[in-house]
Design an enzyme around this catalytic site. Sequence first.
Site, PDB file in Angstrom:
ATOM      1  N   HIS A  35      28.664  27.402  24.626  1.00 40.25           N
ATOM      2  CA  HIS A  35      29.242  27.924  23.383  1.00 40.25           C
ATOM      3  C   HIS A  35      28.315  28.984  22.799  1.00 40.25           C
ATOM      4  O   HIS A  35      27.132  28.998  23.099  1.00 40.25           O
ATOM      5  CB  HIS A  35      29.313  26.835  22.310  1.00 40.25           C
ATOM      6  CG  HIS A  35      30.055  25.605  22.682  1.00 40.25           C
ATOM      7  ND1 HIS A  35      31.327  25.359  22.256  1.00 40.25           N
ATOM      8  CD2 HIS A  35      29.700  24.527  23.422  1.00 40.25           C
ATOM      9  CE1 HIS A  35      31.736  24.182  22.712  1.00 40.25           C
ATOM     10  NE2 HIS A  35      30.763  23.655  23.424  1.00 40.25           N
ATOM     11  N   TYR A  36      28.826  29.792  21.886  1.00 36.08           N
ATOM     12  CA  TYR A  36      27.934  30.428  20.918  1.00 36.08           C
ATOM     13  C   TYR A  36      28.143  29.757  19.568  1.00 36.08           C
ATOM     14  O   TYR A  36      29.192  29.155  19.316  1.00 36.08           O
ATOM     15  CB  TYR A  36      28.082  31.945  20.857  1.00 36.08           C
ATOM     16  CG  TYR A  36      29.363  32.566  20.363  1.00 36.08           C
ATOM     17  CD1 TYR A  36      30.035  32.125  19.227  1.00 36.08           C
ATOM     18  CD2 TYR A  36      29.878  33.691  21.008  1.00 36.08           C
ATOM     19  CE1 TYR A  36      31.180  32.740  18.767  1.00 36.08           C
ATOM     20  CE2 TYR A  36      31.036  34.315  20.567  1.00 36.08           C
ATOM     21  CZ  TYR A  36      31.687  33.827  19.440  1.00 36.08           C
ATOM     22  OH  TYR A  36      32.819  34.439  18.980  1.00 36.08           O
ATOM     23  N   THR A  37      27.106  29.882  18.707  1.00 38.67           N
ATOM     24  CA  THR A  37      27.181  29.185  17.421  1.00 38.67           C
ATOM     25  C   THR A  37      28.142  29.879  16.450  1.00 38.67           C
ATOM     26  O   THR A  37      28.755  29.219  15.612  1.00 38.67           O
ATOM     27  CB  THR A  37      25.786  29.087  16.779  1.00 38.67           C
ATOM     28  OG1 THR A  37      25.176  30.388  16.817  1.00 38.67           O
ATOM     29  CG2 THR A  37      24.917  28.095  17.535  1.00 38.67           C
ATOM     30  N   GLU A 100      25.024  24.783  22.644  1.00 40.19           N
ATOM     31  CA  GLU A 100      25.313  25.838  21.672  1.00 40.19           C
ATOM     32  C   GLU A 100      24.227  26.904  21.772  1.00 40.19           C
ATOM     33  O   GLU A 100      23.029  26.606  21.638  1.00 40.19           O
ATOM     34  CB  GLU A 100      25.340  25.271  20.247  1.00 40.19           C
ATOM     35  CG  GLU A 100      26.562  24.428  19.922  1.00 40.19           C
ATOM     36  CD  GLU A 100      27.788  25.276  19.555  1.00 40.19           C
ATOM     37  OE1 GLU A 100      27.678  26.520  19.484  1.00 40.19           O
ATOM     38  OE2 GLU A 100      28.848  24.669  19.331  1.00 40.19           O
ATOM     39  N   HIS A 143      33.451  27.618  26.489  1.00 39.50           N
ATOM     40  CA  HIS A 143      34.381  26.942  25.581  1.00 39.50           C
ATOM     41  C   HIS A 143      35.755  27.600  25.654  1.00 39.50           C
ATOM     42  O   HIS A 143      36.785  26.927  25.640  1.00 39.50           O
ATOM     43  CB  HIS A 143      33.820  27.003  24.151  1.00 39.50           C
ATOM     44  CG  HIS A 143      34.475  26.062  23.202  1.00 39.50           C
ATOM     45  ND1 HIS A 143      34.252  26.116  21.851  1.00 39.50           N
ATOM     46  CD2 HIS A 143      35.357  25.038  23.397  1.00 39.50           C
ATOM     47  CE1 HIS A 143      34.967  25.150  21.262  1.00 39.50           C
ATOM     48  NE2 HIS A 143      35.640  24.498  22.173  1.00 39.50           N
ATOM     49  N   ASP A 153      34.288  31.835  22.609  1.00 42.34           N
ATOM     50  CA  ASP A 153      32.868  31.736  22.921  1.00 42.34           C
ATOM     51  C   ASP A 153      32.591  31.166  24.306  1.00 42.34           C
ATOM     52  O   ASP A 153      33.409  30.422  24.813  1.00 42.34           O
ATOM     53  CB  ASP A 153      32.135  30.902  21.842  1.00 42.34           C
ATOM     54  CG  ASP A 153      32.644  29.471  21.727  1.00 42.34           C
ATOM     55  OD1 ASP A 153      33.867  29.266  21.671  1.00 42.34           O
ATOM     56  OD2 ASP A 153      31.803  28.547  21.708  1.00 42.34           O
TER      57      ASP A 153
END
Length: 257
Positions: A35-37, A100, A143, A153
């Site tokens: 994921h990215y945050t 993340e 994700h 993401d």
Amino acid sequence: MPLFPPDSFLVSDVVPSPNIDERKDGRPPDMILLHYTGMQTGQAALERLTMAASKVSAHYVVFENGRIVQCVPEALRAWHAGVSSWAGETDINSRSIGIEIVNPGHEFGYCNFPLRQTAAVISLCKTILTRRGPIGAERILAHSDVAPARKQDPGEKFPWELLSESGIGHWVRAAPLDLDGVTLKPGDHGEQVSRLQRTLASYGYGIAETGSYDDATRDVVTAFQRHFRPARVDGIADPSTLLTLRALIETRPTPLS
Ligand SMILES: [Zn+2]
């Protein structure tokens, strides 16, 4: 949630999240979800991932400088995937380890992932694979791959190629843009659309064979492009996208059943 011993020697800090439960099927995880945050700072993201009210969490957070924080023991189920699907399974949180990666994301100024951060993600994935035994390369996913209608993401800037060069994930060099050939696009109907949908589903994407290039098909093609043909992310199955998909299927590490 009390402090717990980190699963990996790469972890600098443990910041426990209360947003956890048991893995539902009792099987060990066999998927890694990246994921990215998508928040303005990594610290804000870490706070959100560890406050009860947010109802979200992840096993690991990787900062821009490569610092790795663990929030959930791998043995437990973290809450990062949400409504999602891959290869016929829908409880992706029970199946996966969630990582993340700190980046503001498309909403707050999407930027390149620093090399130190990517290197930390690669090392972390390697230690997970070493400890847990084989996880199919094609089960290290974005994700957006498991929730194409909702999520973008970690996005088209994420360096999947670098991960692949380090033996992490399944990836092929994308076919060049602007080749001659059949293009399938929103509004199209027919057997070629059905075949595209079957092929995407056979790789793992949650897509129904409807024979019409509907919104769901556009979303899945977009997710596919973010991961595997990031030079143009437009949801249109152009010849480059179709060729890249075919190459991916042909090189799938775990043969299709
Ligand atoms: Zn996500």
